[in-house]
Design a protein around this motif. Structure first.
Motif, PDB file in Angstrom:
ATOM      1  N   PRO A   1     -94.934   6.566  57.650  1.00  0.00           N
ATOM      2  CA  PRO A   1     -95.353   7.751  58.118  1.00  0.00           C
ATOM      3  C   PRO A   1     -96.630   7.935  58.515  1.00  0.00           C
ATOM      4  O   PRO A   1     -97.213   8.903  59.226  1.00  0.00           O
ATOM      5  CB  PRO A   1     -94.848   8.796  57.162  1.00  0.00           C
ATOM      6  CG  PRO A   1     -94.849   7.961  55.736  1.00  0.00           C
ATOM      7  CD  PRO A   1     -94.754   6.715  56.069  1.00  0.00           C
ATOM      8  N   GLU A   2     -97.375   6.857  58.179  1.00  0.00           N
ATOM      9  CA  GLU A   2     -99.057   6.753  58.442  1.00  0.00           C
ATOM     10  C   GLU A   2     -98.990   6.884  60.005  1.00  0.00           C
ATOM     11  O   GLU A   2     -98.527   5.860  60.448  1.00  0.00           O
ATOM     12  CB  GLU A   2     -99.855   5.595  57.790  1.00  0.00           C
ATOM     13  CG  GLU A   2     -99.310   5.482  56.387  1.00  0.00           C
ATOM     14  CD  GLU A   2     -97.904   4.326  56.391  1.00  0.00           C
ATOM     15  OE1 GLU A   2     -97.002   4.924  55.541  1.00  0.00           O
ATOM     16  OE2 GLU A   2     -98.142   3.401  56.693  1.00  0.00           O
ATOM     17  N   PRO A   3    -100.058   7.601  60.661  1.00  0.00           N
ATOM     18  CA  PRO A   3    -100.610   7.558  61.819  1.00  0.00           C
ATOM     19  C   PRO A   3    -101.189   6.061  62.205  1.00  0.00           C
ATOM     20  O   PRO A   3    -101.996   5.659  61.453  1.00  0.00           O
ATOM     21  CB  PRO A   3    -101.274   8.769  61.950  1.00  0.00           C
ATOM     22  CG  PRO A   3    -101.400   9.381  60.735  1.00  0.00           C
ATOM     23  CD  PRO A   3    -100.747   8.516  59.646  1.00  0.00           C
TER      24      PRO A   3
ATOM     25  N   LEU B   1     -93.829  13.219  61.240  1.00  0.00           N
ATOM     26  CA  LEU B   1     -93.186  14.568  61.102  1.00  0.00           C
ATOM     27  C   LEU B   1     -91.797  14.441  60.559  1.00  0.00           C
ATOM     28  O   LEU B   1     -91.076  15.352  60.332  1.00  0.00           O
ATOM     29  CB  LEU B   1     -93.052  15.166  62.324  1.00  0.00           C
ATOM     30  CG  LEU B   1     -94.418  15.409  62.985  1.00  0.00           C
ATOM     31  CD1 LEU B   1     -94.447  15.844  64.620  1.00  0.00           C
ATOM     32  CD2 LEU B   1     -95.139  16.390  62.367  1.00  0.00           C
ATOM     33  N   ASN B   2     -91.306  13.280  60.318  1.00  0.00           N
ATOM     34  CA  ASN B   2     -90.060  12.848  59.832  1.00  0.00           C
ATOM     35  C   ASN B   2     -89.912  12.605  58.147  1.00  0.00           C
ATOM     36  O   ASN B   2     -90.644  11.525  57.902  1.00  0.00           O
ATOM     37  CB  ASN B   2     -89.359  11.715  60.534  1.00  0.00           C
ATOM     38  CG  ASN B   2     -88.094  11.287  60.217  1.00  0.00           C
ATOM     39  OD1 ASN B   2     -87.408  11.898  59.398  1.00  0.00           O
ATOM     40  ND2 ASN B   2     -87.445  10.242  60.754  1.00  0.00           N
ATOM     41  N   PRO B   3     -89.656  13.300  57.504  1.00  0.00           N
ATOM     42  CA  PRO B   3     -89.322  13.018  55.871  1.00  0.00           C
ATOM     43  C   PRO B   3     -88.896  11.710  55.627  1.00  0.00           C
ATOM     44  O   PRO B   3     -88.920  11.243  54.512  1.00  0.00           O
ATOM     45  CB  PRO B   3     -88.717  14.329  55.456  1.00  0.00           C
ATOM     46  CG  PRO B   3     -88.319  14.833  56.487  1.00  0.00           C
ATOM     47  CD  PRO B   3     -88.641  14.580  57.760  1.00  0.00           C
TER      48      PRO B   3
ATOM     49  N   VAL C   1     -98.361   4.170  68.927  1.00  0.00           N
ATOM     50  CA  VAL C   1     -98.918   5.468  68.354  1.00  0.00           C
ATOM     51  C   VAL C   1     -98.114   6.820  68.498  1.00  0.00           C
ATOM     52  O   VAL C   1     -97.917   7.427  67.510  1.00  0.00           O
ATOM     53  CB  VAL C   1    -100.337   5.401  69.179  1.00  0.00           C
ATOM     54  CG1 VAL C   1    -101.078   6.735  68.884  1.00  0.00           C
ATOM     55  CG2 VAL C   1    -101.284   4.497  68.847  1.00  0.00           C
ATOM     56  N   ALA C   2     -97.411   6.907  69.474  1.00  0.00           N
ATOM     57  CA  ALA C   2     -96.630   7.995  69.634  1.00  0.00           C
ATOM     58  C   ALA C   2     -95.433   7.908  68.471  1.00  0.00           C
ATOM     59  O   ALA C   2     -94.981   8.940  68.011  1.00  0.00           O
ATOM     60  CB  ALA C   2     -95.933   8.103  71.067  1.00  0.00           C
ATOM     61  N   ALA C   3     -94.787   6.754  68.522  1.00  0.00           N
ATOM     62  CA  ALA C   3     -93.843   6.530  67.291  1.00  0.00           C
ATOM     63  C   ALA C   3     -94.401   7.029  65.960  1.00  0.00           C
ATOM     64  O   ALA C   3     -93.888   7.738  65.305  1.00  0.00           O
ATOM     65  CB  ALA C   3     -93.276   5.260  67.378  1.00  0.00           C
ATOM     66  N   SER C   4     -95.787   6.619  65.738  1.00  0.00           N
ATOM     67  CA  SER C   4     -96.254   7.012  64.457  1.00  0.00           C
ATOM     68  C   SER C   4     -96.542   8.461  64.339  1.00  0.00           C
ATOM     69  O   SER C   4     -96.283   8.895  63.117  1.00  0.00           O
ATOM     70  CB  SER C   4     -97.521   6.245  64.053  1.00  0.00           C
ATOM     71  OG  SER C   4     -98.482   6.906  64.900  1.00  0.00           O
TER      72      SER C   4
ATOM     73  N   CYS D   1     -84.280  19.588  63.313  1.00  0.00           N
ATOM     74  CA  CYS D   1     -85.201  18.493  62.627  1.00  0.00           C
ATOM     75  C   CYS D   1     -86.511  19.226  62.314  1.00  0.00           C
ATOM     76  O   CYS D   1     -87.577  18.479  62.274  1.00  0.00           O
ATOM     77  CB  CYS D   1     -85.375  17.875  64.069  1.00  0.00           C
ATOM     78  SG  CYS D   1     -84.203  17.009  64.642  1.00  0.00           S
ATOM     79  N   GLY D   2     -86.602  20.446  61.870  1.00  0.00           N
ATOM     80  CA  GLY D   2     -87.942  20.753  61.159  1.00  0.00           C
ATOM     81  C   GLY D   2     -88.917  20.619  62.040  1.00  0.00           C
ATOM     82  O   GLY D   2     -89.415  21.164  63.309  1.00  0.00           O
ATOM     83  N   LYS D   3     -89.966  19.780  61.312  1.00  0.00           N
ATOM     84  CA  LYS D   3     -91.462  19.784  62.026  1.00  0.00           C
ATOM     85  C   LYS D   3     -91.289  19.029  63.246  1.00  0.00           C
ATOM     86  O   LYS D   3     -92.307  19.028  64.031  1.00  0.00           O
ATOM     87  CB  LYS D   3     -92.368  19.152  60.843  1.00  0.00           C
ATOM     88  CG  LYS D   3     -92.727  20.042  59.896  1.00  0.00           C
ATOM     89  CD  LYS D   3     -94.238  19.698  59.120  1.00  0.00           C
ATOM     90  CE  LYS D   3     -94.051  19.802  57.815  1.00  0.00           C
ATOM     91  NZ  LYS D   3     -95.054  18.540  57.182  1.00  0.00           N
ATOM     92  N   ARG D   4     -90.373  18.283  63.406  1.00  0.00           N
ATOM     93  CA  ARG D   4     -90.284  17.319  64.578  1.00  0.00           C
ATOM     94  C   ARG D   4     -89.444  17.870  65.824  1.00  0.00           C
ATOM     95  O   ARG D   4     -89.071  17.179  66.549  1.00  0.00           O
ATOM     96  CB  ARG D   4     -89.790  15.840  64.289  1.00  0.00           C
ATOM     97  CG  ARG D   4     -88.468  15.679  63.796  1.00  0.00           C
ATOM     98  CD  ARG D   4     -88.242  14.317  63.408  1.00  0.00           C
ATOM     99  NE  ARG D   4     -86.804  14.175  63.380  1.00  0.00           N
ATOM    100  CZ  ARG D   4     -86.067  14.647  62.007  1.00  0.00           C
ATOM    101  NH1 ARG D   4     -86.745  15.084  61.013  1.00  0.00           N
ATOM    102  NH2 ARG D   4     -84.800  14.207  62.100  1.00  0.00           N
ATOM    103  N   GLN D   5     -88.676  18.983  65.425  1.00  0.00           N
ATOM    104  CA  GLN D   5     -87.824  19.718  66.274  1.00  0.00           C
ATOM    105  C   GLN D   5     -88.518  19.996  67.619  1.00  0.00           C
ATOM    106  O   GLN D   5     -89.664  20.484  67.897  1.00  0.00           O
ATOM    107  CB  GLN D   5     -87.540  20.990  65.734  1.00  0.00           C
ATOM    108  CG  GLN D   5     -86.617  21.769  66.666  1.00  0.00           C
ATOM    109  CD  GLN D   5     -85.259  21.040  66.853  1.00  0.00           C
ATOM    110  OE1 GLN D   5     -84.501  20.746  65.809  1.00  0.00           O
ATOM    111  NE2 GLN D   5     -84.697  20.932  67.880  1.00  0.00           N
ATOM    112  N   VAL D   6     -87.789  19.585  68.978  1.00  0.00           N
ATOM    113  CA  VAL D   6     -88.191  19.814  70.052  1.00  0.00           C
ATOM    114  C   VAL D   6     -87.659  21.212  70.253  1.00  0.00           C
ATOM    115  O   VAL D   6     -86.576  21.514  70.327  1.00  0.00           O
ATOM    116  CB  VAL D   6     -87.702  18.774  71.016  1.00  0.00           C
ATOM    117  CG1 VAL D   6     -87.949  19.170  72.425  1.00  0.00           C
ATOM    118  CG2 VAL D   6     -88.148  17.448  70.708  1.00  0.00           C
TER     119      VAL D   6
END
Lengths: 381, 141
Positions: free
Chosen positions: A182-184, A175-177, A167-170, A349-354
């Motif tokens: 990419p579906e949750p 957030l990764n183009p 689930v976390a991976a999804s 990393c855009g939207k997934r940037q930590v």
């Protein structure tokens, strides 16, 4: 000289992926070379600069030689070390040693596979022990299934906790183009997916895709002259306690204990110093084992850590691309651990940037938890 | 033209394991033991993996063991194993101190447990080779 003298002497200056997808028009050598050239562009370097070639793929007899052939390079250092999916992570340590020793100046590490288009399933070239051949264990799934079963028995790790890895991976993949799935996902969906080898279900298991990647390393001094902010290699480690499932030293702990310890010692750091983690996730159990064996939690404590959260917004972000479970998985995932670790440290990393990621750890597993390699990186400056 | 039923994949019975497979064909389980350091080891090798000695020999196993872990395979592309689905693969701790891979047969899959006691049986697999399998202790069809 001690291994601490190798720390922060070498930098990763270019990264790239190539050919990630369900179909391909390219050969494995073409994808590896494409990734290598894109990584060199990313570094502001060219093919003519490369004098160390490191590659692995089950497709070629002599992977580094095939890659050098494709690119027209005659290197001073060549390395096709194969320890399964951990190979390219181990290659980082090999490249560090070669560069620090002055044997080469610019190293390329690359990987690719077109298994999705060719066999539609995992292509490994793995050999089978005679004492395993008669029994029909799926390779590598049944080995990981038996590890999962034992981990649940010894530590009370639950099916729901392992489903939360997927689930976390999804959530990261959404957030990764570049992510192919990419579906949750929900825990219920994971637990409803068909059993493959108890207790592992289809959604506990990585994708089968095409793809490749490459990274470029050079000395710290050379890195300072290049345009992008470099990422320093602080620590590396590699180890393996077995080759075959039959000879696993433990069904709940891995040689990540040793490779992680070596990497942390070289870096002069500990697990609390790491901001973002990439752990090879061909199977949900691997994330649990990596978190424990690398020291992010006590042995048996991964279930609770996963419950507390490893997805976007969590205290310890893990597998920020969506991993082998949801991003891509062309046979071996190691190169993508490295590419993402560097991108996170460079703030790309855009939207997934930590936020404020200054240190990263990448850990690869190979075979059935056989190959183990750990790398610790830091943003320069 | 008749179709032959697929058969179980056979092991390579040569080299250090030759004695193991030869005894298995007689229905006897033997386990490698080092005569220098007295430890048993698996898999069969010419040198002891504990101490490196070439003074390796064999002891007769009781055939009894304990399940360390297992899985039930539910999907397979293999022509033989497809006919056996679902089936159990297990790691079994023999009483002689080694852990081996095998199948658990003649035992309800829902009843499989880590820690259960099992006993060996041998299945003829063709070409004079017999394969050690295990069933729940005291059970059997």
């Amino acid at each position: 000289m001690s291994q601490r003298d190798l720390s922060a002497q070498v930098s990763i200056v270019g990264v790239a992926t190539a050919g990630i997808g369900w179909e391909t028009q390219q050969s494995v050598a073409e994808i590896m070379a494409d990734a290598a050239c894109k990584a060199l562009d990313d570094a502001g370097l060219g093919v003519r600069d490369v004098d160390g070639v490191f590659a692995v793929t089950p497709y070629y007899w002599m992977p580094s030689v095939a890659l050098a052939d494709q690119l027209g390079i005659q290197p001073k250092v060549t390395d096709s070390t194969n320890i399964g999916g951990a190979s390219v992570v181990a290659h980082v340590g090999h490249a560090v040693r070669a560069i620090v020793a002055g044997q080469c100046e610019v190293a390329v590490i690359a990987y690719a596979s077109t298994q999705r288009s060719d066999a539609g399933k995992l292509v490994t070239g793995a050999d089978i022990l005679p004492y395993e051949r008669p029994y029909g264990a799926l390779f590598p799934i049944s080995g990981y299934a038996m590890v999962t079963q034992r981990h649940m028995y010894e530590y009370g790790t639950t099916r729901e906790q392992l489903a939360k890895v997927a689930v976390a991976a999804s959530q990261w993949a959404s957030l990764n183009p570049e992510a192919l799935k990419p579906e949750p996902l929900t825990v219920a969906e994971v637990l409803a997916s068909p059993l493959v080898s108890d207790p592992l279900r289809k959604l506990d298991i990585c994708l089968v895709t095409n793809g490749g990647g490459a990274i470029v390393l050079t000395s710290r001094d050379r890195a300072k002259k290049l345009r992008k902010r470099a990422v320093s290699v602080l620590g590396t480690g590699e180890s393996h306690s077995h080759c075959y499932v039959t000879n696993m030293r433990s069904f709940t702990a891995t040689a990540g204990v040793e490779s992680g310890r070596a990497a942390f010692e070289m870096a002069g750091l500990g697990p609390p110093d790491i901001d973002v983690v990439q752990i090879y996730d061909a199977f949900t159990i691997m994330v649990a084992l990596g978190l424990e064996d690398l020291g992010f939690c006590e042995k048996g404590g991964a279930g609770a850590m996963i419950e507390a959260g490893i997805g976007p917004g969590s205290k310890l972000p893990v597998n920020t691309t969506g991993g082998g479970l949801r991003y891509c998985h062309p046979g071996m995932f190691g190169i993508f651990l490295l590419v993402e670790a560097v991108r996170q440290l460079r703030n790309e990393c855009g939207k997934r940037q930590v936020e404020n990621a200054r240190t990263a750890l990448a850990h690869g597993f190979g075979g059935v938890l056989a190959g183990n390699a750990t790398v610790i990186l830091a943003r320069d400056g | 033209m008749s179709e032959r039923a697929p058969t179980r994949p056979l092991p390579d019975i040569r080299n250090a394991g030759a004695m193991f497979w030869s005894k298995a064909a007689e229905g006897v389980l033997v386990v490698p033991k080092c005569n220098a350091c007295s430890r048993t080891f698996w898999h069969p090798r010419p040198r002891c993996p504990h101490c490196g000695s070439e003074q390796v020999g064999w002891i007769r196993g009781s055939g009894a063991g304990t399940v360390h872990t297992f899985t039930v395979v539910r999907q397979s592309g293999d022509p033989y194993f497809k006919t056996k689905l679902p089936y159990a693969v297990a790691m079994i701790d023999l009483d002689e101190g080694v852990r081996i891979m095998s199948n658990i047969v003649d035992t309800p899959l829902e009843g499989l447990r880590i820690g259960m006691r099992v006993e060996v049986l041998f299945e003829a697999a063709g070409e004079g080779i017999a394969i050690p399998l295990f069933r729940a202790h005291g059970g059997g069809a």
